[in-house]
Design a protein around this motif. Structure first.
Motif, PDB file in Angstrom:
ATOM      1  N   ASP A   1       0.832  -1.210   0.000  1.00 38.41           N
ATOM      2  CA  ASP A   1       0.000   0.000   0.000  1.00 38.41           C
ATOM      3  C   ASP A   1       0.864   1.256   0.000  1.00 38.41           C
ATOM      4  O   ASP A   1       0.584   2.218  -0.728  1.00 38.41           O
ATOM      5  CB  ASP A   1      -0.927   0.026   1.219  1.00 38.41           C
ATOM      6  CG  ASP A   1      -2.067  -0.975   1.133  1.00 38.41           C
ATOM      7  OD1 ASP A   1      -2.351  -1.486   0.021  1.00 38.41           O
ATOM      8  OD2 ASP A   1      -2.678  -1.250   2.187  1.00 38.41           O
TER       9      ASP A   1
ATOM     10  N   ILE B   1       2.613   1.763  -3.460  1.00 38.52           N
ATOM     11  CA  ILE B   1       1.658   2.203  -4.482  1.00 38.52           C
ATOM     12  C   ILE B   1       1.294   3.673  -4.256  1.00 38.52           C
ATOM     13  O   ILE B   1       1.214   4.454  -5.211  1.00 38.52           O
ATOM     14  CB  ILE B   1       0.418   1.288  -4.525  1.00 38.52           C
ATOM     15  CG1 ILE B   1       0.811  -0.070  -5.137  1.00 38.52           C
ATOM     16  CG2 ILE B   1      -0.732   1.926  -5.305  1.00 38.52           C
ATOM     17  CD1 ILE B   1      -0.280  -1.127  -5.118  1.00 38.52           C
TER      18      ILE B   1
ATOM     19  N   GLY C   1      -0.016   7.040  -9.781  1.00 37.06           N
ATOM     20  CA  GLY C   1      -0.713   6.396 -10.894  1.00 37.06           C
ATOM     21  C   GLY C   1       0.128   6.329 -12.150  1.00 37.06           C
ATOM     22  O   GLY C   1       1.349   6.183 -12.107  1.00 37.06           O
TER      23      GLY C   1
ATOM     24  N   ASN D   1       2.561   2.315 -14.230  1.00 29.81           N
ATOM     25  CA  ASN D   1       1.398   2.604 -13.404  1.00 29.81           C
ATOM     26  C   ASN D   1       1.616   1.959 -12.037  1.00 29.81           C
ATOM     27  O   ASN D   1       1.972   0.780 -11.955  1.00 29.81           O
ATOM     28  CB  ASN D   1       0.116   2.080 -14.057  1.00 29.81           C
ATOM     29  CG  ASN D   1      -1.128   2.709 -13.472  1.00 29.81           C
ATOM     30  OD1 ASN D   1      -1.082   3.334 -12.412  1.00 29.81           O
ATOM     31  ND2 ASN D   1      -2.246   2.552 -14.152  1.00 29.81           N
ATOM     32  N   MET D   2       1.429   2.744 -10.998  1.00 23.80           N
ATOM     33  CA  MET D   2       1.624   2.300  -9.616  1.00 23.80           C
ATOM     34  C   MET D   2       3.036   1.754  -9.402  1.00 23.80           C
ATOM     35  O   MET D   2       3.290   0.911  -8.559  1.00 23.80           O
ATOM     36  CB  MET D   2       0.565   1.248  -9.215  1.00 23.80           C
ATOM     37  CG  MET D   2      -0.837   1.817  -9.128  1.00 23.80           C
ATOM     38  SD  MET D   2      -2.083   0.544  -8.818  1.00 23.80           S
ATOM     39  CE  MET D   2      -2.435   0.029 -10.504  1.00 23.80           C
TER      40      MET D   2
ATOM     41  N   PRO E   1      -4.974  -2.978 -13.299  1.00 26.31           N
ATOM     42  CA  PRO E   1      -5.737  -3.157 -12.061  1.00 26.31           C
ATOM     43  C   PRO E   1      -4.818  -3.153 -10.833  1.00 26.31           C
ATOM     44  O   PRO E   1      -3.719  -3.713 -10.861  1.00 26.31           O
ATOM     45  CB  PRO E   1      -6.395  -4.532 -12.233  1.00 26.31           C
ATOM     46  CG  PRO E   1      -6.372  -4.799 -13.699  1.00 26.31           C
ATOM     47  CD  PRO E   1      -5.132  -4.119 -14.206  1.00 26.31           C
ATOM     48  N   ARG E   2      -5.301  -2.546  -9.780  1.00 24.18           N
ATOM     49  CA  ARG E   2      -4.525  -2.502  -8.540  1.00 24.18           C
ATOM     50  C   ARG E   2      -4.192  -3.917  -8.060  1.00 24.18           C
ATOM     51  O   ARG E   2      -3.083  -4.171  -7.592  1.00 24.18           O
ATOM     52  CB  ARG E   2      -5.275  -1.721  -7.463  1.00 24.18           C
ATOM     53  CG  ARG E   2      -4.464  -1.623  -6.171  1.00 24.18           C
ATOM     54  CD  ARG E   2      -5.195  -0.879  -5.074  1.00 24.18           C
ATOM     55  NE  ARG E   2      -4.458  -0.984  -3.839  1.00 24.18           N
ATOM     56  CZ  ARG E   2      -3.699  -0.031  -3.324  1.00 24.18           C
ATOM     57  NH1 ARG E   2      -3.582   1.113  -3.956  1.00 24.18           N
ATOM     58  NH2 ARG E   2      -3.059  -0.220  -2.186  1.00 24.18           N
TER      59      ARG E   2
ATOM     60  N   ALA F   1      -1.143  -5.142  -9.798  1.00 24.42           N
ATOM     61  CA  ALA F   1       0.069  -4.506  -9.263  1.00 24.42           C
ATOM     62  C   ALA F   1       0.442  -5.119  -7.913  1.00 24.42           C
ATOM     63  O   ALA F   1       1.614  -5.426  -7.665  1.00 24.42           O
ATOM     64  CB  ALA F   1      -0.138  -3.001  -9.136  1.00 24.42           C
ATOM     65  N   GLU F   2      -0.538  -5.305  -7.052  1.00 27.08           N
ATOM     66  CA  GLU F   2      -0.281  -5.896  -5.735  1.00 27.08           C
ATOM     67  C   GLU F   2       0.320  -7.295  -5.868  1.00 27.08           C
ATOM     68  O   GLU F   2       1.272  -7.646  -5.159  1.00 27.08           O
ATOM     69  CB  GLU F   2      -1.560  -5.943  -4.908  1.00 27.08           C
ATOM     70  CG  GLU F   2      -2.045  -4.587  -4.465  1.00 27.08           C
ATOM     71  CD  GLU F   2      -3.422  -4.621  -3.809  1.00 27.08           C
ATOM     72  OE1 GLU F   2      -4.054  -5.713  -3.764  1.00 27.08           O
ATOM     73  OE2 GLU F   2      -3.874  -3.558  -3.344  1.00 27.08           O
TER      74      GLU F   2
END
Length: 179
Positions: A8, A11, A16, A29-30, A50-51, A54-55
């Motif tokens: 978290d 990111i 973004g 991105n991220m 999508p987040r 990325a996670e």
């Protein structure tokens, strides 16, 4: 320390979508570059990464694969630094910083044997870190962290000196990645 919290934080820090002309990583991105996203199965536009993707990439590539969860069991602040440095410079570089710092802090091998700087966290690196932490405790963790950050800072300056376009990023690297 929780890897979800670290993800978290990274990111939030990375922000973004960006496509800075001086950034060799291209569309990002991220903090996930297009090349890394593609290598991990994402084929869509980087603007809409999508987040959750990325996670998953952060967890797998920058925590699980280099073994930083094992480091966290011994020295959570060091693991957090390796995670962040690995994202920005590659996990081999981050792991090499840990090994070099441990070698420099072993008092001429009186505390534990020198490590081969193979840029991978394995049993010997974890044993040396465990010996260091047993001898030096939390205060030692803070000193080890400073040593790793010193190596990181030197590398950032060298990157800016070797490629003037990197000067566009140097201030942010130093402000947001060290300390």
């Amino acid at each position: 320390m929780d890897i979800s919290t670290l993800i978290d934080e990274v990111i939030a820090r990375e922000g973004g979508y960006s496509d800075h002309p001086a950034d060799r990583g291209g569309p990002t991105n991220m903090g996930i570059t297009q090349a890394v996203a593609r290598a991990n199965g994402y084929a869509g536009p980087m603007r809409t990464l999508p987040r959750a993707t990325a996670e998953a990439i952060y967890r797998r590539l920058y925590w699980d694969q280099p073994g930083y969860g094992f480091v966290a069991e011994l020295a959570p602040k060091i693991a957090a630094e390796l995670f962040d440095t690995g994202i920005n410079m590659g996990t081999a570089t981050a792991s090499g910083f840990l090994q070099r710092a441990l070698n420099a802090l072993n008092r001429n091998q009186r505390d534990y044997a020198d490590l081969k700087v193979d840029r991978a966290v394995g049993g010997r690196t974890l044993a040396a870190l465990g010996a260091f932490m047993a001898l030096r405790g939390k205060g030692g963790e803070a000193v080890l962290l400073k040593a790793i950050e010193a190596l990181q800072g030197e590398r950032y300056i060298a990157l800016a000196e070797s490629r003037p376009a990197n000067e566009a990023f140097l201030y942010g690297w130093l402000a947001n990645r060290i300390g």
